[in-house]
Design a protein around this motif. Sequence first.
Motif, PDB file in Angstrom:
ATOM      1  N   TYR A 157       0.858  -1.176   0.000  1.00 48.41           N
ATOM      2  CA  TYR A 157       0.000   0.000   0.000  1.00 48.41           C
ATOM      3  C   TYR A 157       0.898   1.230   0.000  1.00 48.41           C
ATOM      4  CZ  TYR A 157      -3.160   3.663   1.484  1.00 48.41           C
ATOM      5  OH  TYR A 157      -3.877   4.837   1.550  1.00 48.41           O
ATOM      6  N   ALA A 158       0.518   2.220  -0.797  1.00 45.51           N
ATOM      7  CA  ALA A 158       1.257   3.484  -0.818  1.00 45.51           C
ATOM      8  C   ALA A 158       0.255   4.603  -1.033  1.00 45.51           C
ATOM      9  CB  ALA A 158       2.294   3.476  -1.938  1.00 45.51           C
ATOM     10  N   GLU A 159       0.556   5.767  -0.486  1.00 40.29           N
ATOM     11  CA  GLU A 159      -0.294   6.922  -0.732  1.00 40.29           C
ATOM     12  C   GLU A 159       0.560   8.153  -0.957  1.00 40.29           C
ATOM     13  OE1 GLU A 159      -1.885   8.576   3.517  1.00 40.29           O
ATOM     14  OE2 GLU A 159      -2.825   6.746   2.797  1.00 40.29           O
ATOM     15  N   TRP A 160      -0.002   9.090  -1.719  1.00 38.23           N
ATOM     16  CA  TRP A 160       0.726  10.293  -2.063  1.00 38.23           C
ATOM     17  C   TRP A 160      -0.046  11.551  -1.692  1.00 38.23           C
ATOM     18  CZ3 TRP A 160       0.814   5.813  -4.820  1.00 38.23           C
ATOM     19  CH2 TRP A 160       2.067   5.227  -4.975  1.00 38.23           C
ATOM     20  N   ASN A 161      -1.138  11.824  -2.343  1.00 37.63           N
ATOM     21  CA  ASN A 161      -1.864  13.076  -2.137  1.00 37.63           C
ATOM     22  C   ASN A 161      -3.211  12.865  -1.450  1.00 37.63           C
ATOM     23  OD1 ASN A 161       0.039  14.816  -3.520  1.00 37.63           O
ATOM     24  ND2 ASN A 161      -0.604  13.767  -5.377  1.00 37.63           N
ATOM     25  N   ARG A 162      -3.292  11.882  -0.625  1.00 35.16           N
ATOM     26  CA  ARG A 162      -4.555  11.584   0.061  1.00 35.16           C
ATOM     27  C   ARG A 162      -4.747  12.574   1.203  1.00 35.16           C
ATOM     28  NH1 ARG A 162      -6.368   5.688   2.369  1.00 35.16           N
ATOM     29  NH2 ARG A 162      -8.446   6.322   3.047  1.00 35.16           N
ATOM     30  N   THR A 163      -5.852  13.279   1.175  1.00 37.90           N
ATOM     31  CA  THR A 163      -6.086  14.302   2.193  1.00 37.90           C
ATOM     32  C   THR A 163      -7.055  13.859   3.275  1.00 37.90           C
ATOM     33  OG1 THR A 163      -7.819  15.278   0.817  1.00 37.90           O
ATOM     34  CG2 THR A 163      -5.598  16.210   0.618  1.00 37.90           C
ATOM     35  N   LYS A 164      -7.924  12.887   2.974  1.00 39.91           N
ATOM     36  CA  LYS A 164      -8.910  12.438   3.947  1.00 39.91           C
ATOM     37  C   LYS A 164      -8.627  10.987   4.331  1.00 39.91           C
ATOM     38  CE  LYS A 164     -13.897  11.948   4.649  1.00 39.91           C
ATOM     39  NZ  LYS A 164     -14.033  10.540   4.920  1.00 39.91           N
ATOM     40  N   LYS A 165      -8.552  10.728   5.616  1.00 35.86           N
ATOM     41  CA  LYS A 165      -8.348   9.366   6.111  1.00 35.86           C
ATOM     42  C   LYS A 165      -9.700   8.703   6.325  1.00 35.86           C
ATOM     43  CE  LYS A 165      -3.976  10.145   6.294  1.00 35.86           C
ATOM     44  NZ  LYS A 165      -3.129   9.709   5.240  1.00 35.86           N
ATOM     45  N   SER A 166      -9.731   7.380   6.243  1.00 35.24           N
ATOM     46  CA  SER A 166     -10.996   6.655   6.345  1.00 35.24           C
ATOM     47  C   SER A 166     -11.487   6.492   7.778  1.00 35.24           C
ATOM     48  CB  SER A 166     -10.857   5.278   5.698  1.00 35.24           C
ATOM     49  OG  SER A 166      -9.912   4.509   6.420  1.00 35.24           O
ATOM     50  N   GLY A 167     -10.596   6.589   8.745  1.00 34.13           N
ATOM     51  CA  GLY A 167     -10.999   6.408  10.133  1.00 34.13           C
ATOM     52  C   GLY A 167     -10.969   4.959  10.595  1.00 34.13           C
ATOM     53  N   ILE A 168     -10.532   4.053   9.708  1.00 35.22           N
ATOM     54  CA  ILE A 168     -10.373   2.643  10.081  1.00 35.22           C
ATOM     55  C   ILE A 168      -8.932   2.241   9.805  1.00 35.22           C
ATOM     56  CG2 ILE A 168     -12.794   2.024   9.709  1.00 35.22           C
ATOM     57  CD1 ILE A 168     -12.065   0.955   6.960  1.00 35.22           C
ATOM     58  N   THR A 169      -8.537   1.064  10.285  1.00 35.43           N
ATOM     59  CA  THR A 169      -7.159   0.632  10.078  1.00 35.43           C
ATOM     60  C   THR A 169      -6.914   0.332   8.597  1.00 35.43           C
ATOM     61  OG1 THR A 169      -7.600  -1.729  10.370  1.00 35.43           O
ATOM     62  CG2 THR A 169      -7.120  -0.434  12.369  1.00 35.43           C
ATOM     63  N   ARG A 170      -5.664   0.342   8.216  1.00 33.19           N
ATOM     64  CA  ARG A 170      -5.293   0.036   6.827  1.00 33.19           C
ATOM     65  C   ARG A 170      -5.746  -1.376   6.445  1.00 33.19           C
ATOM     66  NH1 ARG A 170       0.648   1.106   5.494  1.00 33.19           N
ATOM     67  NH2 ARG A 170      -0.120   3.211   5.698  1.00 33.19           N
ATOM     68  N   GLU A 171      -5.638  -2.318   7.380  1.00 33.70           N
ATOM     69  CA  GLU A 171      -6.051  -3.686   7.104  1.00 33.70           C
ATOM     70  C   GLU A 171      -7.554  -3.769   6.837  1.00 33.70           C
ATOM     71  OE1 GLU A 171      -4.100  -2.813   9.752  1.00 33.70           O
ATOM     72  OE2 GLU A 171      -2.224  -3.567   8.913  1.00 33.70           O
ATOM     73  N   GLU A 172      -8.348  -3.072   7.658  1.00 35.13           N
ATOM     74  CA  GLU A 172      -9.798  -3.066   7.447  1.00 35.13           C
ATOM     75  C   GLU A 172     -10.157  -2.397   6.124  1.00 35.13           C
ATOM     76  OE1 GLU A 172     -10.872  -1.002  11.019  1.00 35.13           O
ATOM     77  OE2 GLU A 172     -11.476  -2.855  12.032  1.00 35.13           O
TER      78      GLU A 172
END
Length: 145
Positions: free
Chosen positions: A18-33
Amino acid sequence: MTIFNLYIFDKYGTLLHYAEWNRTKKSGITREEEAKLTYGMLFSIKSFVSKISPHDPREGFLYYKTNRYALHYLETPSGLKFVLNTDTTAINVKELLQQLYSKVWVEFVVRDPLWTPGTVVTSELFQSKLDEFVRQSPIFGIRNI
């Protein structure tokens, strides 16, 4: 144009990278979920598309677009799944994903004697080459908010 993030899954749904660059909003759950939800959604959409398509769905599901982002999808013959989230103006993403697979994944993961298929990719060389590849792509950009 902007690239937000990338998921790479194996054919069993294991999140390999998994990689991210310009993501401004987080989902509020873990990366695994989040990865499990993403993979489940892809599985459902692929099944739906194959059942309702009026034509032979050889290429199957390639992308979907909302008013905020577009999800682009590439599945290789070996079952690897590349999922790239971009803004809605990104073009030629299929070609970008194919190049990412052949020029970065194959060169720096498949040919890495220390990597075992089905395991998370931890190679710093792969991560740096992926980052370089994405940042040099014509669709990479800083999102104007």
